[in-house]
Design a protein around this motif. Sequence first.
Motif, PDB file in Angstrom:
ATOM      1  N   PRO A 198      40.857  44.937  41.746  1.00 45.49           N
ATOM      2  CA  PRO A 198      39.936  45.601  42.671  1.00 45.49           C
ATOM      3  C   PRO A 198      39.359  44.681  43.739  1.00 45.49           C
ATOM      4  O   PRO A 198      39.139  45.091  44.858  1.00 45.49           O
ATOM      5  CB  PRO A 198      38.834  46.160  41.782  1.00 45.49           C
ATOM      6  CG  PRO A 198      39.064  45.631  40.428  1.00 45.49           C
ATOM      7  CD  PRO A 198      40.419  45.026  40.372  1.00 45.49           C
ATOM      8  N   ASP A 199      39.150  43.408  43.415  1.00 41.47           N
ATOM      9  CA  ASP A 199      38.598  42.493  44.408  1.00 41.47           C
ATOM     10  C   ASP A 199      39.667  41.593  45.025  1.00 41.47           C
ATOM     11  O   ASP A 199      39.363  40.700  45.802  1.00 41.47           O
ATOM     12  CB  ASP A 199      37.472  41.648  43.809  1.00 41.47           C
ATOM     13  CG  ASP A 199      37.948  40.798  42.640  1.00 41.47           C
ATOM     14  OD1 ASP A 199      39.128  40.876  42.282  1.00 41.47           O
ATOM     15  OD2 ASP A 199      37.121  40.060  42.083  1.00 41.47           O
ATOM     16  N   GLY A 200      40.939  41.806  44.673  1.00 41.79           N
ATOM     17  CA  GLY A 200      42.038  41.042  45.255  1.00 41.79           C
ATOM     18  C   GLY A 200      42.220  39.654  44.703  1.00 41.79           C
ATOM     19  O   GLY A 200      42.975  38.869  45.248  1.00 41.79           O
ATOM     20  N   ARG A 201      41.536  39.338  43.581  1.00 40.14           N
ATOM     21  CA  ARG A 201      41.665  37.990  43.013  1.00 40.14           C
ATOM     22  C   ARG A 201      42.448  38.043  41.708  1.00 40.14           C
ATOM     23  O   ARG A 201      42.321  38.979  40.942  1.00 40.14           O
ATOM     24  CB  ARG A 201      40.299  37.375  42.777  1.00 40.14           C
ATOM     25  CG  ARG A 201      39.581  37.100  44.081  1.00 40.14           C
ATOM     26  CD  ARG A 201      38.320  36.339  43.839  1.00 40.14           C
ATOM     27  NE  ARG A 201      37.377  37.178  43.109  1.00 40.14           N
ATOM     28  CZ  ARG A 201      36.208  36.759  42.687  1.00 40.14           C
ATOM     29  NH1 ARG A 201      35.818  35.538  42.895  1.00 40.14           N
ATOM     30  NH2 ARG A 201      35.401  37.570  42.048  1.00 40.14           N
ATOM     31  N   ASP A 225      48.834  43.060  49.648  1.00 40.99           N
ATOM     32  CA  ASP A 225      47.880  42.606  48.645  1.00 40.99           C
ATOM     33  C   ASP A 225      48.534  41.498  47.832  1.00 40.99           C
ATOM     34  O   ASP A 225      49.625  41.678  47.302  1.00 40.99           O
ATOM     35  CB  ASP A 225      47.489  43.735  47.695  1.00 40.99           C
ATOM     36  CG  ASP A 225      46.648  44.790  48.357  1.00 40.99           C
ATOM     37  OD1 ASP A 225      46.000  44.473  49.379  1.00 40.99           O
ATOM     38  OD2 ASP A 225      46.633  45.924  47.859  1.00 40.99           O
ATOM     39  N   ARG A 226      47.872  40.370  47.744  1.00 44.25           N
ATOM     40  CA  ARG A 226      48.439  39.263  46.979  1.00 44.25           C
ATOM     41  C   ARG A 226      48.485  39.586  45.495  1.00 44.25           C
ATOM     42  O   ARG A 226      49.432  39.259  44.794  1.00 44.25           O
ATOM     43  CB  ARG A 226      47.631  37.999  47.220  1.00 44.25           C
ATOM     44  CG  ARG A 226      48.247  36.804  46.553  1.00 44.25           C
ATOM     45  CD  ARG A 226      47.599  35.530  46.984  1.00 44.25           C
ATOM     46  NE  ARG A 226      48.256  34.422  46.322  1.00 44.25           N
ATOM     47  CZ  ARG A 226      47.991  33.164  46.563  1.00 44.25           C
ATOM     48  NH1 ARG A 226      47.091  32.854  47.461  1.00 44.25           N
ATOM     49  NH2 ARG A 226      48.614  32.213  45.922  1.00 44.25           N
TER      50      ARG A 226
END
Length: 63
Positions: free
Chosen positions: A54-57, A48-49
């Motif tokens: 929760p939305d990976g941003r 995961d970046r």
Amino acid sequence: MGFDPSYVSHMESGRHNDGHSYRLTKKRLLRNTGDEPVTRYLIRISVDRYPGAPDGRWRGAER
């Protein structure tokens, strides 16, 4: 491709931060129950970046 008579009997992972960078480790104990030696065992690593989002941003400074 035939049946693969090997399996993972134990898996362990870790993450270490030295204040500058992270070191990730993954250990697997592979059991071979077949007659042929295991010469390759492919793995896939997914990261995961922005962990915890929760939305990976990344949520930087809001404009």
